[in-house]
Design a protein around this motif. Sequence first.
Motif, PDB file in Angstrom:
ATOM      1  N   ALA A 247     143.574 -15.696 -35.651  1.00 37.14           N
ATOM      2  CA  ALA A 247     142.437 -15.206 -34.872  1.00 37.14           C
ATOM      3  C   ALA A 247     141.403 -16.077 -35.294  1.00 37.14           C
ATOM      4  CB  ALA A 247     142.156 -13.679 -35.260  1.00 37.14           C
ATOM      5  N   LYS A 248     140.186 -16.022 -34.683  1.00 40.96           N
ATOM      6  CA  LYS A 248     138.927 -16.696 -34.943  1.00 40.96           C
ATOM      7  C   LYS A 248     138.450 -16.078 -36.241  1.00 40.96           C
ATOM      8  CE  LYS A 248     137.374 -17.253 -30.172  1.00 40.96           C
ATOM      9  NZ  LYS A 248     138.166 -16.159 -29.521  1.00 40.96           N
ATOM     10  N   PHE A 249     137.953 -16.965 -37.016  1.00 42.08           N
ATOM     11  CA  PHE A 249     137.547 -16.897 -38.450  1.00 42.08           C
ATOM     12  C   PHE A 249     136.140 -16.891 -38.220  1.00 42.08           C
ATOM     13  CE2 PHE A 249     136.194 -17.349 -42.551  1.00 42.08           C
ATOM     14  CZ  PHE A 249     136.678 -16.278 -43.385  1.00 42.08           C
ATOM     15  N   LEU A 250     135.445 -15.867 -38.554  1.00 43.23           N
ATOM     16  CA  LEU A 250     133.768 -16.017 -38.541  1.00 43.23           C
ATOM     17  C   LEU A 250     133.134 -15.569 -39.967  1.00 43.23           C
ATOM     18  CD1 LEU A 250     134.526 -14.839 -35.361  1.00 43.23           C
ATOM     19  CD2 LEU A 250     132.116 -15.609 -35.177  1.00 43.23           C
ATOM     20  N   SER A 251     132.098 -16.318 -40.289  1.00 45.41           N
ATOM     21  CA  SER A 251     131.217 -15.753 -41.561  1.00 45.41           C
ATOM     22  C   SER A 251     129.815 -15.868 -41.349  1.00 45.41           C
ATOM     23  CB  SER A 251     132.394 -16.336 -42.751  1.00 45.41           C
ATOM     24  OG  SER A 251     131.535 -15.941 -43.907  1.00 45.41           O
ATOM     25  N   GLY A 252     129.146 -15.702 -42.559  1.00 45.37           N
ATOM     26  CA  GLY A 252     127.600 -15.639 -42.672  1.00 45.37           C
ATOM     27  C   GLY A 252     127.459 -16.817 -43.348  1.00 45.37           C
ATOM     28  N   ASP A 253     125.982 -17.132 -43.541  1.00 43.94           N
ATOM     29  CA  ASP A 253     125.498 -18.268 -44.013  1.00 43.94           C
ATOM     30  C   ASP A 253     126.182 -18.565 -45.643  1.00 43.94           C
ATOM     31  OD1 ASP A 253     124.396 -15.886 -45.122  1.00 43.94           O
ATOM     32  OD2 ASP A 253     122.256 -16.722 -45.342  1.00 43.94           O
ATOM     33  N   GLY A 254     126.519 -17.454 -46.509  1.00 40.51           N
ATOM     34  CA  GLY A 254     127.099 -17.697 -47.718  1.00 40.51           C
ATOM     35  C   GLY A 254     128.407 -18.377 -47.800  1.00 40.51           C
ATOM     36  N   SER A 255     129.038 -18.624 -46.534  1.00 43.26           N
ATOM     37  CA  SER A 255     130.299 -19.363 -46.456  1.00 43.26           C
ATOM     38  C   SER A 255     129.794 -20.762 -45.802  1.00 43.26           C
ATOM     39  CB  SER A 255     131.469 -18.620 -45.617  1.00 43.26           C
ATOM     40  OG  SER A 255     131.711 -17.529 -46.302  1.00 43.26           O
ATOM     41  N   LEU A 256     128.848 -21.036 -45.617  1.00 38.26           N
ATOM     42  CA  LEU A 256     128.499 -22.363 -44.797  1.00 38.26           C
ATOM     43  C   LEU A 256     128.329 -23.490 -45.719  1.00 38.26           C
ATOM     44  CD1 LEU A 256     127.983 -23.650 -42.254  1.00 38.26           C
ATOM     45  CD2 LEU A 256     125.441 -23.079 -42.447  1.00 38.26           C
ATOM     46  N   ASP A 257     129.586 -23.872 -46.423  1.00 39.12           N
ATOM     47  CA  ASP A 257     129.567 -25.005 -47.081  1.00 39.12           C
ATOM     48  C   ASP A 257     130.880 -25.634 -47.116  1.00 39.12           C
ATOM     49  OD1 ASP A 257     128.457 -25.865 -50.024  1.00 39.12           O
ATOM     50  OD2 ASP A 257     130.512 -26.000 -50.067  1.00 39.12           O
ATOM     51  N   LYS A 258     130.974 -27.018 -47.528  1.00 42.41           N
ATOM     52  CA  LYS A 258     132.212 -27.754 -47.254  1.00 42.41           C
ATOM     53  C   LYS A 258     133.100 -27.224 -48.304  1.00 42.41           C
ATOM     54  CE  LYS A 258     131.017 -31.578 -50.084  1.00 42.41           C
ATOM     55  NZ  LYS A 258     130.692 -30.985 -51.046  1.00 42.41           N
TER      56      LYS A 258
END
Lengths: 384, 322
Positions: A247-258
Amino acid sequence: MALALGLAACGNGGSETTPADGGSNAAAPGTVKIGFMGDLTGANAGIVIPPRNGAKLAIDQYNKTNPAVKIELVEYDSQADPSKAVALAQQAIKTDKIVGLVGPAFSGESAQVGPVLEEAKLPSISASATNVKLAENGWKYWHRVLPNDGVQGPGIADFIAGGAAAKNVFVIDDKSEYGKPLADAVRAQLATKGVKVTNDSLDPAESDFSSVANKVAAAKPDAIFFGGYYAAGGNLLKQLRDKNVDAKFLSGDGSLDKGLIEGAGADNAEGALIGCPCYIATPDVTDAKVKGFADAYKAAYNADPAIYASEGFDAATVFIEAVKAGKTTPEDINQFISTVDIAGVSKQVKFAPNGEVEAKDIYIYQVKGGAITLLGKAAEAKLG
Amino acid sequence: MFNDFINQFWPSTVDGLAFGSIYALIALGYTMVYGVLRLINFAHSEVFMIGTFGAMFVPFVLGINSALTGLALVGVIVLMILAGMLASAGTAVALERIAYRPLRRRGASRLAALISAIGASIFLQELFALIVIPNVFDRPQQGRIQMALPQIMERTDLFSIAGHPVKLHQVVVVVAAVGMMIVLDRLVNGTKIGRGIRATAQNPEAAVLMGVNIDSVVRMTFLIGGGMAGVAGALYLIAYENTNYYIGFLFGIKAFTAAVLGGIGNLRGALVGGVTLGLVENYGAIFFGSDWKHVISFTILVLVLMFRPTGILGESLQQARA
């Protein structure tokens, strides 16, 4: 103890322009001190180093113009530990006598440090703390330069139901001061759109999320939202894919990192979608101001601007503008911040009386070929 | 809710067994040291942590960054286990030599050894966060950030139970862990070294009189317990592909719980305790949510200890026969 930490934090700056005298209390004449506080060496440092770099870039650029009053950036490495952050804040106020603070970076530490700064009447601008409640304390000296989770959560939920067209969503949170409210906001907004929502929570200190993955596999959702930081997010995504959950995985800004891509593995992370109230200046932008920032950042740090870099730059810019306008005491600077209305790199910077920034755009990013790319504004983005 | 339980029963069982066997391997170290010295080695969690980094060193040095197959895969796994064992066993023996033996020689109380263990634990964590990870693994200023292992093993479905796939790496973990435990059981119960360990556990003074060299038995105990933690570290790394300087903390607490649950001082108890804990955590998560895992495992521990204060198997290494 706090003093030693402060010194260590300064030593970690690793740049020739940061003076190594974080512990000394006498600023040179014609110099004011601005602090930066956040997790600079801890597990989630990946989303705190870029805003630190952004803030430092703004200040370095300002100092190069040979102004009458120079600004010195003092770094406080809280390692996201609220008790450490409070001790460092007291050191910043009493020993270093800073006149303004960029940070604290995370919501948990912000909640603890806020009252301390308020009592000392010291203005702060966070470039990354997004918990809604922070703005509800009646603090007069606290600000943030990005929209909160109350905006981010519904924005991402609208995208999940709209752009991503999901009907059955599994929402997971990490029970943190950041992750839980964000996930709850997503849940509430999804429910109003008639999307089926299943829930679970995890402990981010753990590394085995197989029970979560089993629940997700049983629920057969077409999208998954994780409210939490990238360290746990990467492991979770990997273990989901290991269980054949696609399934598509979505997250918020806390996960926006390499770190999310590194933790999950590039193959597993491919296509993951991350919402953020932040604006990342990708190298291919055309806007002259943003491009100028991206190029200067790349030249200074040999890396493209990452999450919150432009917000860190904007937060520092507000303080710089205050100093330029001749405001060098915390009280005057705070007065100045309440009236500021400048075009920043990330957005038009203008604060409401409760400290929230007025611009409210949420952006969606996607992992493509092992890199984070901008998909568009949450309200408009579509999956190709 | 029972529908959930039926749907998730088999995958939870497989995960519980795999994770429980890692708990069990670590629990062996707690239980052996306790059996011989009546001491809880609270730095054992760091022995495990160093095991994961020892195993990480192999693919790092070999520069592996894609999945392997066949003999190359087997070779790398064996090397990783050996490297994990070497790093962990070395650490455990050094701990005994530096943090415990001087105290034991001077007849210090067990409380002093406990504080020494906590100190050693913090020292080792910070050593890795500040020096080893940034320098040895070439990650400057990233000592506290989780380190990922490139996937060395494809996530192949080996077979399926009731429609739920069982993966190759899960089978490898369980088989390797059980294999190591059989070897250990033979070692303790069937060799001269093992007899020395058991004799010291039963009555240290009588053992000395019978010509057992206590120091070397204690060293052997730490060596074997550390080696098992190293195997656990390597297996954990292969299955979960990440580690950090702080990883021992939760594992240490859980494995210690497993040792007490099974009956501390009892080798087979560590196996029973570890697997029980792994399964209970995963079953409990189905009913109460994954964030309740810790609450469930410690509730079970309290309940078991209320009715069986010596743990499930109870019997200690002292009375172990055969």
